[in-house]
Scaffold this active site. Structure first.
Site, PDB file in Angstrom:
ATOM      1  N   LYS A   5      31.547 -25.541  96.389  1.00 22.09           N
ATOM      2  CA  LYS A   5      30.252 -24.726  95.509  1.00 22.09           C
ATOM      3  C   LYS A   5      30.851 -24.486  94.068  1.00 22.09           C
ATOM      4  O   LYS A   5      31.746 -23.809  93.884  1.00 22.09           O
ATOM      5  CB  LYS A   5      30.162 -23.507  96.335  1.00 22.09           C
ATOM      6  CG  LYS A   5      28.999 -22.533  95.571  1.00 22.09           C
ATOM      7  CD  LYS A   5      28.577 -21.248  96.634  1.00 22.09           C
ATOM      8  CE  LYS A   5      29.573 -20.105  96.320  1.00 22.09           C
ATOM      9  NZ  LYS A   5      29.507 -19.263  95.313  1.00 22.09           N
TER      10      LYS A   5
ATOM     11  N   ASP B  93      25.538 -23.902  92.476  1.00 20.12           N
ATOM     12  CA  ASP B  93      25.087 -22.373  92.958  1.00 20.12           C
ATOM     13  C   ASP B  93      24.787 -21.279  91.566  1.00 20.12           C
ATOM     14  O   ASP B  93      25.439 -20.907  91.205  1.00 20.12           O
ATOM     15  CB  ASP B  93      26.349 -21.624  93.596  1.00 20.12           C
ATOM     16  CG  ASP B  93      25.743 -20.041  93.881  1.00 20.12           C
ATOM     17  OD1 ASP B  93      24.809 -19.920  94.175  1.00 20.12           O
ATOM     18  OD2 ASP B  93      26.870 -19.504  94.308  1.00 20.12           O
TER      19      ASP B  93
ATOM     20  N   LYS C 197      21.501 -20.467  91.050  1.00 18.33           N
ATOM     21  CA  LYS C 197      20.455 -19.497  91.328  1.00 18.33           C
ATOM     22  C   LYS C 197      19.423 -19.360  90.219  1.00 18.33           C
ATOM     23  O   LYS C 197      19.184 -18.430  89.429  1.00 18.33           O
ATOM     24  CB  LYS C 197      21.083 -17.965  91.495  1.00 18.33           C
ATOM     25  CG  LYS C 197      22.027 -18.082  92.882  1.00 18.33           C
ATOM     26  CD  LYS C 197      22.362 -16.374  93.011  1.00 18.33           C
ATOM     27  CE  LYS C 197      23.158 -16.578  94.207  1.00 18.33           C
ATOM     28  NZ  LYS C 197      24.872 -16.925  93.819  1.00 18.33           N
TER      29      LYS C 197
ATOM     30  N   ASP D  54      12.982 -18.617  86.881  1.00 17.04           N
ATOM     31  CA  ASP D  54      12.450 -18.546  85.482  1.00 17.04           C
ATOM     32  C   ASP D  54      11.107 -19.053  85.792  1.00 17.04           C
ATOM     33  O   ASP D  54      10.330 -18.911  86.720  1.00 17.04           O
ATOM     34  CB  ASP D  54      13.132 -19.703  84.838  1.00 17.04           C
ATOM     35  CG  ASP D  54      13.219 -19.347  83.236  1.00 17.04           C
ATOM     36  OD1 ASP D  54      12.331 -19.015  82.751  1.00 17.04           O
ATOM     37  OD2 ASP D  54      14.504 -19.376  82.560  1.00 17.04           O
TER      38      ASP D  54
ATOM     39  N   THR E  30      22.981 -10.036  98.839  1.00 16.03           N
ATOM     40  CA  THR E  30      23.533  -9.186  99.689  1.00 16.03           C
ATOM     41  C   THR E  30      24.095  -7.800  99.136  1.00 16.03           C
ATOM     42  O   THR E  30      24.379  -6.978  99.631  1.00 16.03           O
ATOM     43  CB  THR E  30      24.723  -9.948 100.702  1.00 16.03           C
ATOM     44  OG1 THR E  30      25.699 -10.710  99.767  1.00 16.03           O
ATOM     45  CG2 THR E  30      24.025 -10.654 101.544  1.00 16.03           C
TER      46      THR E  30
ATOM     47  N   ARG F  64      38.035 -16.980  99.829  1.00 15.55           N
ATOM     48  CA  ARG F  64      39.348 -16.514 100.068  1.00 15.55           C
ATOM     49  C   ARG F  64      40.057 -16.640 101.267  1.00 15.55           C
ATOM     50  O   ARG F  64      41.156 -16.719 101.334  1.00 15.55           O
ATOM     51  CB  ARG F  64      39.215 -14.946  99.392  1.00 15.55           C
ATOM     52  CG  ARG F  64      39.257 -14.603  98.007  1.00 15.55           C
ATOM     53  CD  ARG F  64      38.594 -13.521  97.551  1.00 15.55           C
ATOM     54  NE  ARG F  64      37.366 -13.025  98.108  1.00 15.55           N
ATOM     55  CZ  ARG F  64      36.662 -11.957  97.893  1.00 15.55           C
ATOM     56  NH1 ARG F  64      37.033 -10.920  97.473  1.00 15.55           N
ATOM     57  NH2 ARG F  64      35.206 -11.873  98.492  1.00 15.55           N
TER      58      ARG F  64
HETATM   59  O1  C5P Z   1      36.018 -15.442  99.035  1.00 17.87           O
HETATM   60  P1  C5P Z   1      34.786 -15.425  99.685  1.00 17.87           P
HETATM   61  O2  C5P Z   1      34.753 -16.000 101.025  1.00 17.87           O
HETATM   62  O3  C5P Z   1      34.179 -13.874  99.972  1.00 17.87           O
HETATM   63  O4  C5P Z   1      33.742 -15.864  99.017  1.00 17.87           O
HETATM   64  C1  C5P Z   1      32.323 -16.172  99.084  1.00 17.87           C
HETATM   65  C2  C5P Z   1      31.287 -16.933  98.341  1.00 17.87           C
HETATM   66  O5  C5P Z   1      30.271 -16.751  98.426  1.00 17.87           O
HETATM   67  C3  C5P Z   1      31.699 -16.262  96.673  1.00 17.87           C
HETATM   68  O6  C5P Z   1      31.535 -17.416  95.900  1.00 17.87           O
HETATM   69  C4  C5P Z   1      30.525 -15.314  96.595  1.00 17.87           C
HETATM   70  O7  C5P Z   1      30.126 -15.276  95.307  1.00 17.87           O
HETATM   71  C5  C5P Z   1      29.625 -16.024  97.253  1.00 17.87           C
HETATM   72  N1  C5P Z   1      28.360 -15.130  98.070  1.00 17.87           N
HETATM   73  C6  C5P Z   1      28.653 -14.049  98.747  1.00 17.87           C
HETATM   74  N2  C5P Z   1      27.669 -13.244  99.260  1.00 17.87           N
HETATM   75  C7  C5P Z   1      26.397 -13.701  98.895  1.00 17.87           C
HETATM   76  C8  C5P Z   1      26.118 -14.674  98.228  1.00 17.87           C
HETATM   77  C9  C5P Z   1      27.183 -15.430  97.439  1.00 17.87           C
HETATM   78  O8  C5P Z   1      29.944 -13.699  99.084  1.00 17.87           O
HETATM   79  N3  C5P Z   1      25.385 -13.003  99.389  1.00 17.87           N
END
Ligand code: C5P
Length: 241
Positions: free
Chosen positions: A37, A64, A66, A69, A126, A217
Site C-alpha cells: 500500500k 491509497d 482517497k 473531488d 476510523t 507495524r
Molecule cells: O501499522 P499499522 O498496521 O497500524 O498500519 C495500518 C495502515 O492502515 C496505516 O497505513 C494506516 O494509515 C492505515 N489505516 C488505518 N486505519 C484506517 C485507515 C487506514 O490504520 N481506518
C-alpha cells in the site's frame, strides 16, 4: 485456506518517508505479502516512480490516495491510477453517488477487459467519532453512516470498501458476499496494539468477512519481518481450515 491464498490477502502498508527504505521493504517482503500500500506521504514525495519501483519487483500496488473531488476530476485521476496498473485504489464515498458512478463508468469504458484496478470506497475514517460527524453537520451515529455509504458505493458500482474490523459484519450483511472489504487496524496475537484501538486479530477479521488486511507495524516493527508476515499468513490460513 491455502497459504498462497492467505498471503494474497495481506497488504503491507509502506509507511516510510524515503524511496530507498521503501525499496528495501519491497525487496524484503515481496513473496511474503500479497500487495504493497502506497499512501499520500510516499506518493507526494516520489510520485508514480514508487508505484513503478514496486511493480518492477513483480509486486502489486494498492494506491491509497482517497480521492475526493468533483466527479470529472476523480474519474480522470482514476484513469491515471489504472494506467499505472495498480490493483486497488480508493476514493471517499462522501464525494457522493455521482462522483463514484462517473468514476466507475469511465474506468469500465476505458479499461473494458478484466484488467483494471478494483475501486474501494472509504466510508467514514476510523479517526472520526459521532462527535466529529456532528461538528460537520452529520447527525447520525457512525455505524449507521458507514453502512449507508457502503450501500451507496455498491449501488454506484464500486467494488468494495475500506472498513474497521468491527464494521465488517454489518457491511457484509448489507452489501453481500461479492463486495470486497479491506480492513486495517488488525493486530496478530504476538504484536503490540500501537495506536490502534478498535482491533481484531487477522484470523478474527477474516472470519468476520474481511477479504484483505492492511498491516504495517506488526510486520515492520517485528525483529524478523519476514517471519512475522509468515506467522500472520499462517494465522489467516488456519482461520478457515
Ligand atoms: O501499522 P499499522 O498496521 O497500524 O498500519 C495500518 C495502515 O492502515 C496505516 O497505513 C494506516 O494509515 C492505515 N489505516 C488505518 N486505519 C484506517 C485507515 C487506514 O490504520 N481506518
Amino acid at each position: 485456506m491455502t497459504r498462497d491464498k492467505a498471503r494474497s490477502r495481506v497488504i503491507f502498508a509502506l509507511d516510510v518517508d524515503n524511496f530507498d527504505s521503501a525499496k528495501r521493504w519491497v525487496s524484503l517482503l515481496k513473496g511474503h505479502v500479497g500487495m504493497f500500500k502506497v499512501g499520500k506521504q510516499l506518493f507526494t514525495a516520489y510520485g508514480p516512480d514508487v508505484v513503478r519501483m514496486i511493480e518492477g519487483f513483480g509486486a502489486e500496488v494498492f494506491l491509497d490516495l482517497k480521492y475526493h473531488d468533483i466527479p470529472n476530476t476523480v474519474a480522470s485521476a482514476s484513469i491515471e491510477a489504472a494506467r499505472l496498473k495498480v490493483k486497488l485504489f480508493n476514493l471517499h464515498a462522501l464525494g457522493g453517488y455521482e462522483m463514484m458512478s462517473r468514476t466507475v463508468e469511465r474506468l469500465h469504458r476505458e479499461f473494458p477487459g478484466k484488467d483494471r484496478p478494483a475501486i474501494l470506497a472509504v466510508t467514514i475514517l476510523t479517526s472520526s467519532t459521532t462527535e466529529t460527524l456532528r461538528d460537520v453537520g452529520i447527525a447520525s451515529p457512525v455505524p449507521e453512516i458507514v453502512v449507508k455509504l457502503a450501500v451507496l458505493a455498491r449501488k454506484a458500482g464500486i467494488d468494495g470498501v475500506v472498513a474497521s474490523p468491527l464494521e465488517v459484519p454489518l457491511i457484509r450483511e448489507a452489501c453481500g458476499s461479492d463486495f470486497l472489504i479491506v480492513t486495517p487496524g488488525v493486530r496478530p496475537a504476538f504484536a503490540s496494539q500501537d495506536d490502534q484501538k478498535r482491533i481484531m486479530t487477522p484470523a478474527e477479521a477474516v472470519k468476520a468477512g474481511s477479504d484483505f488486511l492492511v498491516i504495517g507495524r506488526p510486520i515492520s516493527a517485528a525483529p524478523d519481518p519476514q517471519a512475522a508476515a509468515e506467522a500472520i499468513i499462517e494465522e489467516i490460513a488456519s482461520a478457515e481450515r
